[in-house]
Design a protein around this motif. Structure first.
Motif, PDB file in Angstrom:
ATOM      1  N   GLY A  37       0.783  17.421   3.390  1.00  0.00           N
ATOM      2  CA  GLY A  37       1.344  16.423   2.605  1.00  0.00           C
ATOM      3  C   GLY A  37       1.613  15.231   3.276  1.00  0.00           C
ATOM      4  O   GLY A  37       2.296  15.120   4.401  1.00  0.00           O
ATOM      5  N   TYR A  38       1.348  14.193   2.691  1.00  0.00           N
ATOM      6  CA  TYR A  38       1.450  13.082   3.262  1.00  0.00           C
ATOM      7  C   TYR A  38       2.032  11.815   2.106  1.00  0.00           C
ATOM      8  O   TYR A  38       1.537  11.609   1.009  1.00  0.00           O
ATOM      9  N   GLN A  39       2.979  11.159   2.513  1.00  0.00           N
ATOM     10  CA  GLN A  39       3.561  10.058   1.442  1.00  0.00           C
ATOM     11  C   GLN A  39       3.721   8.782   2.231  1.00  0.00           C
ATOM     12  O   GLN A  39       4.053   8.719   3.622  1.00  0.00           O
ATOM     13  N   LEU A  40       3.675   7.590   1.789  1.00  0.00           N
ATOM     14  CA  LEU A  40       3.993   6.408   2.509  1.00  0.00           C
ATOM     15  C   LEU A  40       5.451   6.227   2.579  1.00  0.00           C
ATOM     16  O   LEU A  40       6.359   6.616   1.905  1.00  0.00           O
ATOM     17  N   PRO A  41       5.775   5.506   3.946  1.00  0.00           N
ATOM     18  CA  PRO A  41       7.096   5.284   4.301  1.00  0.00           C
ATOM     19  C   PRO A  41       7.805   4.332   2.997  1.00  0.00           C
ATOM     20  O   PRO A  41       7.339   3.300   2.531  1.00  0.00           O
ATOM     21  N   VAL A  42       9.001   4.514   2.654  1.00  0.00           N
ATOM     22  CA  VAL A  42       9.860   3.944   1.837  1.00  0.00           C
ATOM     23  C   VAL A  42      11.008   3.226   2.493  1.00  0.00           C
ATOM     24  O   VAL A  42      11.780   3.983   3.349  1.00  0.00           O
ATOM     25  N   SER A  43      11.411   2.029   2.438  1.00  0.00           N
ATOM     26  CA  SER A  43      12.246   1.243   3.152  1.00  0.00           C
ATOM     27  C   SER A  43      13.567   1.186   2.111  1.00  0.00           C
ATOM     28  O   SER A  43      13.718   1.876   1.150  1.00  0.00           O
ATOM     29  N   ASP A  44      14.912   0.729   2.832  1.00  0.00           N
ATOM     30  CA  ASP A  44      15.920   0.484   1.954  1.00  0.00           C
ATOM     31  C   ASP A  44      16.038  -0.386   1.257  1.00  0.00           C
ATOM     32  O   ASP A  44      17.096  -0.725   0.642  1.00  0.00           O
ATOM     33  N   ARG A  68      -9.674  15.096  -5.349  1.00  0.00           N
ATOM     34  CA  ARG A  68      -8.449  15.399  -4.938  1.00  0.00           C
ATOM     35  C   ARG A  68      -8.319  15.413  -3.606  1.00  0.00           C
ATOM     36  O   ARG A  68      -7.314  14.804  -2.718  1.00  0.00           O
ATOM     37  N   ALA A  69      -9.005  16.240  -2.772  1.00  0.00           N
ATOM     38  CA  ALA A  69      -9.080  16.477  -1.512  1.00  0.00           C
ATOM     39  C   ALA A  69      -9.500  15.156  -0.945  1.00  0.00           C
ATOM     40  O   ALA A  69      -9.023  14.843   0.390  1.00  0.00           O
ATOM     41  N   LEU A  70     -10.471  14.597  -1.370  1.00  0.00           N
ATOM     42  CA  LEU A  70     -10.900  13.104  -0.705  1.00  0.00           C
ATOM     43  C   LEU A  70      -9.968  12.121  -0.479  1.00  0.00           C
ATOM     44  O   LEU A  70      -9.677  11.536   0.539  1.00  0.00           O
ATOM     45  N   ASP A  71      -8.981  12.092  -1.671  1.00  0.00           N
ATOM     46  CA  ASP A  71      -8.090  11.177  -1.707  1.00  0.00           C
ATOM     47  C   ASP A  71      -6.871  11.652  -0.758  1.00  0.00           C
ATOM     48  O   ASP A  71      -6.357  10.397  -0.215  1.00  0.00           O
ATOM     49  N   ARG A  72      -6.689  12.754  -0.351  1.00  0.00           N
ATOM     50  CA  ARG A  72      -5.830  13.315   0.772  1.00  0.00           C
ATOM     51  C   ARG A  72      -6.551  12.726   2.134  1.00  0.00           C
ATOM     52  O   ARG A  72      -5.670  12.242   2.900  1.00  0.00           O
ATOM     53  N   ILE A  73      -7.786  12.918   2.326  1.00  0.00           N
ATOM     54  CA  ILE A  73      -8.318  12.565   3.302  1.00  0.00           C
ATOM     55  C   ILE A  73      -8.245  11.117   3.761  1.00  0.00           C
ATOM     56  O   ILE A  73      -7.918  10.668   4.732  1.00  0.00           O
ATOM     57  N   LEU A  74      -8.459  10.565   2.681  1.00  0.00           N
ATOM     58  CA  LEU A  74      -8.442   8.799   2.794  1.00  0.00           C
ATOM     59  C   LEU A  74      -7.123   8.350   2.907  1.00  0.00           C
ATOM     60  O   LEU A  74      -6.806   7.355   3.909  1.00  0.00           O
ATOM     61  N   THR A  75      -6.019   8.951   2.456  1.00  0.00           N
ATOM     62  CA  THR A  75      -4.629   8.248   2.253  1.00  0.00           C
ATOM     63  C   THR A  75      -4.086   8.768   3.810  1.00  0.00           C
ATOM     64  O   THR A  75      -3.559   7.922   4.290  1.00  0.00           O
ATOM     65  N   ALA A  76      -4.059  10.141   4.041  1.00  0.00           N
ATOM     66  CA  ALA A  76      -3.536  10.474   5.369  1.00  0.00           C
ATOM     67  C   ALA A  76      -4.355  10.098   6.741  1.00  0.00           C
ATOM     68  O   ALA A  76      -3.704   9.986   7.528  1.00  0.00           O
ATOM     69  N   GLY A  77      -5.494   9.316   6.344  1.00  0.00           N
ATOM     70  CA  GLY A  77      -6.325   8.693   7.277  1.00  0.00           C
ATOM     71  C   GLY A  77      -5.536   7.405   7.674  1.00  0.00           C
ATOM     72  O   GLY A  77      -5.947   6.832   8.647  1.00  0.00           O
ATOM     73  N   ARG A  78      -4.664   6.847   6.967  1.00  0.00           N
ATOM     74  CA  ARG A  78      -4.015   5.698   7.151  1.00  0.00           C
ATOM     75  C   ARG A  78      -4.831   4.467   7.691  1.00  0.00           C
ATOM     76  O   ARG A  78      -4.524   3.879   8.640  1.00  0.00           O
ATOM     77  N   TYR A  79      -5.774   4.198   6.804  1.00  0.00           N
ATOM     78  CA  TYR A  79      -6.967   3.135   7.011  1.00  0.00           C
ATOM     79  C   TYR A  79      -6.284   1.725   6.574  1.00  0.00           C
ATOM     80  O   TYR A  79      -6.855   0.855   7.149  1.00  0.00           O
ATOM     81  N   VAL A  80      -5.750   1.867   5.677  1.00  0.00           N
ATOM     82  CA  VAL A  80      -5.130   0.653   5.202  1.00  0.00           C
ATOM     83  C   VAL A  80      -3.679   0.674   4.711  1.00  0.00           C
ATOM     84  O   VAL A  80      -3.039   1.587   4.447  1.00  0.00           O
ATOM     85  N   ILE A  81      -3.195  -0.840   4.918  1.00  0.00           N
ATOM     86  CA  ILE A  81      -1.495  -0.871   4.353  1.00  0.00           C
ATOM     87  C   ILE A  81      -1.770  -1.229   2.977  1.00  0.00           C
ATOM     88  O   ILE A  81      -1.979  -1.997   2.546  1.00  0.00           O
ATOM     89  N   PRO A  82      -1.127  -0.247   2.045  1.00  0.00           N
ATOM     90  CA  PRO A  82      -1.422  -0.409   0.689  1.00  0.00           C
ATOM     91  C   PRO A  82      -0.425  -1.539   0.038  1.00  0.00           C
ATOM     92  O   PRO A  82       0.583  -1.691   0.557  1.00  0.00           O
ATOM     93  N   ILE A  83      -0.778  -2.374  -0.917  1.00  0.00           N
ATOM     94  CA  ILE A  83       0.125  -3.221  -1.422  1.00  0.00           C
ATOM     95  C   ILE A  83       0.490  -2.555  -3.125  1.00  0.00           C
ATOM     96  O   ILE A  83       0.318  -1.455  -3.217  1.00  0.00           O
ATOM     97  N   TRP A  84       0.427  -3.478  -3.938  1.00  0.00           N
ATOM     98  CA  TRP A  84       0.780  -3.373  -5.260  1.00  0.00           C
ATOM     99  C   TRP A  84      -0.281  -2.955  -6.145  1.00  0.00           C
ATOM    100  O   TRP A  84      -1.411  -3.218  -5.723  1.00  0.00           O
ATOM    101  N   GLN A  85      -0.164  -1.971  -7.182  1.00  0.00           N
ATOM    102  CA  GLN A  85      -1.153  -1.669  -8.192  1.00  0.00           C
ATOM    103  C   GLN A  85      -1.117  -2.375  -9.570  1.00  0.00           C
ATOM    104  O   GLN A  85       0.123  -2.655  -9.717  1.00  0.00           O
ATOM    105  N   TYR A  86      -2.210  -2.446 -10.301  1.00  0.00           N
ATOM    106  CA  TYR A  86      -1.977  -3.134 -11.531  1.00  0.00           C
ATOM    107  C   TYR A  86      -2.298  -2.034 -12.558  1.00  0.00           C
ATOM    108  O   TYR A  86      -3.602  -1.610 -12.678  1.00  0.00           O
ATOM    109  N   THR A  87      -1.280  -1.384 -13.351  1.00  0.00           N
ATOM    110  CA  THR A  87      -1.341  -0.298 -14.405  1.00  0.00           C
ATOM    111  C   THR A  87      -1.797  -1.135 -15.575  1.00  0.00           C
ATOM    112  O   THR A  87      -2.104  -0.419 -16.674  1.00  0.00           O
ATOM    113  N   LYS A  88      -1.642  -2.523 -15.794  1.00  0.00           N
ATOM    114  CA  LYS A  88      -2.179  -3.085 -16.801  1.00  0.00           C
ATOM    115  C   LYS A  88      -2.664  -4.575 -16.521  1.00  0.00           C
ATOM    116  O   LYS A  88      -2.154  -5.167 -15.544  1.00  0.00           O
ATOM    117  N   SER A  89      -3.452  -5.064 -17.464  1.00  0.00           N
ATOM    118  CA  SER A  89      -3.914  -6.527 -17.252  1.00  0.00           C
ATOM    119  C   SER A  89      -2.990  -7.396 -17.954  1.00  0.00           C
ATOM    120  O   SER A  89      -2.385  -7.079 -19.005  1.00  0.00           O
TER     121      SER A  89
END
Length: 608
Positions: free
Chosen positions: A395-402, A554-575
């Protein structure tokens, strides 16, 4: 007409049900084809469910693009055409419904037939199909289009052609493609190749075409006028051959669509405020709340509309180039992610309004599930477990700051990771055993809207990295330099955006496959080489089970996310679309929400 705020139309469970509801016993369908099961719309359907079949025709809309363009041919490798060209001026054998994860219905083709294992696909052309000049679309045109795009066209078309064993005419209006690999998606990809007119290129080189020569297509719109670098006008063809097709009911309603080009986002926005543009999409939530209160909004001439979607978030952020040290060390990549204080940056730039991307398929039922891998996902990953980055299985999740600007806790973790990777601080400078300072450069494009926001984030990020002894600077270059440097991987970090769908397939190998790790111009910007990722993609392409497809994704998503290739920013759940009040749209939203297939395709002009 008041601003509209739409609730989500379907849950993730509903999306899964859409994939699994139909029987998988047969892969054949006369009027359409789905990746899994059968098309949702029956033979003889009247219109797509998210259009207004009674939408009136008429009116003119004007949109603004940033930058310029030097070509009107979107199918060759050279040149920089308007991105809308491919979608507004050309058609394929089949067309998509954006209310289904991956289903096609007949467009230039009246029917489709495929083997149960999808080792071949056969299309029968509509007798009435014709190009914009009135000439018929023939089997010869179709075969030529596949061959030419596959050998001389843009690189994005060549991967498919390499998987075609043969293409042959099987009747006066029919042709068959036979594939040389096991890949269930190929039959659908074949249906989406653009079809061009062969006779236009007799005696001429397609790959070296003049920038001002517009390929002839068969769509509802044709290019009527243009000025390279500045503007393009598309007029609706009054003699369009397919106006009565089910796929075309309630679509392509404007008589004229214009593209105007601007060198700066500020100038573009001022043109919209003045009424020179008909609509703009706003990606900054803070600006949406603060900057869209000008006079035309207040007096009702401009409407603010929000349209939700159920698309995966995709990935947007800063990609790290693993072809270069020290990015080949996952500990350094994790340290750089720890130092990126998303909560504070998001609060500064968007007022904290946008959620962070948590994985490549977040915001959808295809995303990795929290905690350790379980069930079929765990079984698929197990053969590669010893070589997977830490967190893939557990299991991997991005760090969260205070949320404070100091971000002390995360910076302490970053220092420990860097130290473990052989980097130490001497007189405030982070250096390796050879005494070399860690200096990083971010490659960004001048004038690009998304990267302008990223530049602001990088400025804040640089201050945090300075506290770790890392020097971060920005190379802000023009479009031509940007494309060249990205193509040759001349960067440490650069802006990254991969839009992903509910039907991921062959494009995943282009994005993450090892073949592109060192191939100039590939889509694999991070340079990843993961046998596990390729195995998951292959399973996605070959399984005939929707459940297996979801598990592999879902397995591919784990590989990509835990690979730590990108520093993610925000997502757009609506236009967020601001538009003239006389522009209307159906209240029924497709599951994919807004996109080139929605705005302007199913909108219309209505006088008050």
């Amino acid at each position: 007409m008041r601003p509209l705020f739409f609730s989500r139309l379907r849950s993730a469970a509903g999306g899964i049900a859409l994939l699994t509801s139909a029987s998988l016993a047969s892969a054949e369908s006369a009027h359409g084809i789905a990746m899994y099961g059968a098309p949702a719309l029956p033979q003889g359907f009247e219109a797509l469910p998210y259009v207004n079949p009674e939408a009136p025709k008429g009116g003119t809309v004007v949109f603004g693009n940033l930058g310029g363009f030097d070509s009107l041919n979107p199918f060759i490798q050279k040149g920089n055409p308007p991105w809308q060209m491919r979608f507004w001026a050309y058609e394929s054998l089949m067309g998509r419904s954006y209310d289904e994860p991956f289903t096609l219905y007949g467009l230039l083709a009246e029917s489709i037939e495929t083997a149960e294992d999808r080792s071949w696909v056969e299309f029968t052309l509509r007798e009435e199909a014709e190009f914009s000049d009135g000439s018929p679309v023939t089997v010869e045109d179709v075969i030529w289009s596949y061959e030419t795009l596959g050998t001389e066209g843009n690189l994005r078309y060549r991967g498919f052609w390499a998987k075609v064993d043969k293409i042959e005419q099987t009747g006066p209006r029919s042709l068959r493609l036979t594939f040389n690999v096991e890949d269930r998606e190929l039959a659908l990809i074949a249906g989406l190749r653009p079809i061009l007119k062969k006779a236009q290129w007799d005696g001429k080189s397609f790959a070296d075409a003049s920038p001002s020569e517009v390929p002839i297509g068969s769509s509802p719109y044709v290019v009527s006028t243009f000025e390279l670098g500045r503007s393009v006008t598309f007029d609706r063809n009054p003699d369009y051959w397919g106006k009565d097709l089910p796929l075309r009911q309630g679509t392509n309603n404007f008589d004229t669509m214009q593209l105007e080009f601007f060198g700066d986002q500020t100038v573009l926005f001022e043109a919209f405020k003045a009424g020179d543009l008909s609509a703009v999409r706003e990606f900054n939530a803070a600006k949406w709340d603060t900057d869209y209160n000008f006079t035309r909004v207040q007096d009702g001439a401009v409407i603010k509309t929000e349209i939700p979607n159920q698309k995966p978030s995709g990935m947007t952020g800063l990609v790290m180039n693993m072809r270069r040290a020290p990015f080949d060390d996952w500990r350094v990549r994790q340290a750089l992610i720890e130092a990126f204080n998303y909560e504070s940056i998001n609060d500064t730039l968007t007022g904290g309004r946008l959620p962070r991307i948590t994985s490549y398929f977040s915001n959808s039922y295809l995303s990795m599930q929290p905690g350790p891998a379980t069930g079929r996902v765990s079984e698929l990953l197990a053969p590669f477990a010893d070589d997977l980055p830490p967190g893939t299985m557990d299991g991997y999740q991005l760090p969260v700051s205070d949320g404070t600007a100091s971000n002390r806790k995360n910076l302490r973790r970053a220092r420990k990771l860097l130290q473990d990777a052989g980097w130490t601080v001497d007189n405030g400078v982070l250096q390796n055993e050879s005494g070399e300072q860690l200096e990083l450069k971010v490659l960004l494009q001048h004038g690009n809207l998304g990267e302008a926001e990223m530049q602001k984030a990088v400025d804040i990020y640089a201050a945090a990295l300075e506290r770790l002894g890392i020097k971060l600077t920005t190379d802000l270059v023009d479009g031509a330099q940007y494309v060249e440097r990205q193509s040759n991987y001349e960067f440490d970090l650069t802006f990254f955006r991969r839009a992903l769908s509910l039907s991921p397939g062959n494009e995943q190998m282009l994005y993450w496959g090892s073949e592109g790790a060192d191939l100039p111009g590939s889509r694999n910007l991070m340079g990843m080489n993961s046998p596990a990722a390729e195995a998951m993609i292959q399973h996605m392409l070959t399984t005939d089970s929707a459940e297996e497809f979801i598990s592999a994704t879902r397995a591919l998503d784990r590989i990509l996310t835990a690979g730590r290739y990108v520093i993610p920013i925000w997502q757009y759940t609506k236009s967020r679309i601001a538009h003239d009040a006389n522009l209307r749209f159906p209240l029924r939203m497709p599951i994919y929400g807004d996109g080139y297939y929605y705005m302007p395709e199913v909108w219309w002009h209505a006088e008050e």
